[in-house]
Write an enzyme that holds these catalytic residues in place. Structure first.
Site, short mmCIF file in Angstrom:
data_model
loop_
_atom_site.label_atom_id
_atom_site.label_comp_id
_atom_site.label_asym_id
_atom_site.label_seq_id
_atom_site.Cartn_x
_atom_site.Cartn_y
_atom_site.Cartn_z
N TRP A 83 0.83 -1.21 0.00
CA TRP A 83 0.00 0.00 0.00
C TRP A 83 0.86 1.25 0.00
O TRP A 83 0.57 2.21 -0.72
CB TRP A 83 -0.97 0.00 1.19
CG TRP A 83 -2.00 -1.08 1.10
CD1 TRP A 83 -2.19 -2.12 1.96
CD2 TRP A 83 -2.98 -1.26 0.06
NE1 TRP A 83 -3.22 -2.92 1.53
CE2 TRP A 83 -3.72 -2.41 0.36
CE3 TRP A 83 -3.28 -0.55 -1.12
CZ2 TRP A 83 -4.75 -2.88 -0.45
CZ3 TRP A 83 -4.32 -1.02 -1.93
CH2 TRP A 83 -5.04 -2.16 -1.59
N ASP A 106 -1.61 6.61 6.44
CA ASP A 106 -2.66 5.72 5.98
C ASP A 106 -2.94 4.77 7.13
O ASP A 106 -2.14 3.88 7.43
CB ASP A 106 -2.19 4.95 4.73
CG ASP A 106 -3.20 3.92 4.27
OD1 ASP A 106 -4.24 3.73 4.94
OD2 ASP A 106 -2.96 3.28 3.21
N LYS A 119 -12.09 -1.72 6.63
CA LYS A 119 -11.21 -2.59 7.41
C LYS A 119 -11.69 -2.67 8.86
O LYS A 119 -11.76 -3.72 9.43
CB LYS A 119 -9.76 -2.09 7.36
CG LYS A 119 -9.20 -1.89 5.95
CD LYS A 119 -9.01 -3.21 5.20
CE LYS A 119 -8.86 -3.03 3.70
NZ LYS A 119 -7.70 -2.33 3.25
C1 LIG Z 1 -7.18 -1.78 2.02
C2 LIG Z 1 -6.16 -0.75 2.14
C3 LIG Z 1 -6.05 0.31 1.22
C4 LIG Z 1 -6.90 0.43 -0.02
O1 LIG Z 1 -8.19 0.66 0.24
P1 LIG Z 1 -9.28 0.81 -0.92
O2 LIG Z 1 -10.46 1.28 -0.16
O3 LIG Z 1 -9.45 -0.53 -1.55
O4 LIG Z 1 -8.79 1.82 -1.88
C5 LIG Z 1 -5.08 1.27 1.45
N1 LIG Z 1 -4.28 1.20 2.51
C6 LIG Z 1 -4.35 0.19 3.42
C7 LIG Z 1 -3.42 0.18 4.57
C8 LIG Z 1 -5.29 -0.81 3.27
O5 LIG Z 1 -5.36 -1.80 4.15
#
Ligand SMILES: *Cc1c(COP(=O)(O)O)cnc(C)c1O
Length: 361
Positions: free
Chosen positions: A101, A171, A195
């Protein structure tokens, strides 16, 4: 009706009480005669839903006054673009590369500015968080980017990098609201909801007000401008109304549990049940550096790929869903987000113990 133990990395398990509550309100939300999905986002009733979600989130994270909370769309990935597009001034940013990511975020940022990868754990398949003691922060960096919890590998930053006064962007998609954090240490935090806090389709952005600039490239698409979303209370256009409503219910669920300190204690206890077992097992082992372990995503393998596959097959048949590790690293991954009950983790460990006994030697 039978619910499985869902260890999916995302979209992931939500608290059963929240789902039941939402189901009860599905056809008639508070005597409105309609569901929240069918309601105008400009109605008084919906305004109350989004206002309450924001104020509950502020309570949970103790968000300072000078931060805006935005409920947007486009998932975590859209923030990989919005961050550089909105925060660049000098045209330089530092990225800490701790997984796929973070790599994707850096790749996207390269379209807009010069990216310095100031640390990486790629040499060992992202199985650890790099040493943060002596980061070479660029003098002209507009921000420093980190991915707090690395969903695919199961690592987590247990301290924040010293950014030497530069803006820290995180993030936090896969560890959002899993523990208390000091929001004032960050310039911007974003988290895709699917998540740990709600359904896919909503992303939450917490941004310090002084970082919201009007002086950005005028060609920036209007929906990718933080200033526009901030000025309009996340309602420049139709927001992900139902997603925000469900996130709000999860915030209340967390507040009722006692807030983030309480959920952190539960999360530590839960993760330890699994890690303690892995550390003494002769068949299974955790795949990441112990100091970098995530409380949310626990990655492990057995002594052979064959055995991994047998375990995945048998565990699925026994009602443990989505334990397959990410395709890039194989093995197993148990995502044990806030909503995973302790009994779910204990049941998994009991199953693993039994599997080990049946297949030893
Ligand atoms: C799942 C995830 C993403 C991407 O998320 P989307 O909603 O599919 O764009 C980005 N960063 C992390 C840490 C993730 O776990």
């Amino acid at each position: 009706m039978k619910r499985v133990f869902n260890f999916s990395a995302g979209p992931a398990i939500l608290p059963e009480d929240v789902l039941k509550d939402a189901a009860n309100e599905m056809l008639d939300y508070q005597n409105s005669g309609m569901s929240v999905m069918e309601m105008s986002h400009r109605s008084k009733m919906y305004q109350q839903i989004i206002d309450e979600a924001e104020s509950d989130l502020r309570k949970l994270l103790d968000i300072p006054e000078n931060y805006k909370v935005l409920f947007l769309q486009g998932g975590g990935t859209m923030q990989f673009s919005m961050v550089p597009m909105n925060l660049m001034k000098n045209g330089v940013a530092d990225y800490i590369i701790t997984g796929a990511w973070a790599e994707k975020a850096a790749e996207e940022a390269k379209k807009y500015l010069k990216v310095n990868e100031i640390a990486s754990s790629k040499d060992k398949m992202f199985s650890y968080i790099p040493d943060l003691s002596n980061l070479k922060i660029s003098e002209d960096a507009d921000y420093v980017f980190m991915c707090d919890n690395n969903t695919i590998y199961g690592t987590k930053f247990h301290e924040l990098p010293d950014t030497k006064g530069k803006v820290l962007v995180s993030d936090a998609s896969s560890c959002f609201l899993s523990e208390p954090i000091d929001v004032s240490k960050y310039g911007l935090i974003f988290a895709g909801a699917q998540k740990n806090v709600g359904p896919a389709g909503t992303v939450i952005v917490i941004i310090r007000e002084d970082l919201i600039s009007k002086e950005i490239d005028p060609k920036t698409p209007i929906l990718l401008r933080y200033d526009i979303h901030a000025e309009n209370g996340s309602m420049y256009n139709t927001p992900p109304t139902y997603g925000i409503y469900l996130c709000g219910k999860v915030f209340k669920w967390l507040l009722n549990l006692g807030g983030l300190k309480a959920i952190e204690q539960i999360n530590i206890k839960k993760a330890n049940i699994l890690y303690d077992y892995l550390d003494q097992s002769k068949m299974f082992y955790g795949t990441v550096d112990k100091k970098s372990r995530s409380l949310m995503n626990v990655c492990f393998k057995s002594t052979s790929e064959e055995l991994d596959n047998q375990f995945l097959k048998e565990s699925k048949a026994a009602g443990f869903e989505n334990l397959k590790g990410h395709r890039s690293i194989g093995g197993m991954r148990a995502s044990i987000y806030n909503a995973m009950p302790t009994e779910g983790v204990q049941a998994l460990v009991d199953f693993m113990q039994d599997f080990e006994k049946r297949n030893e030697g």
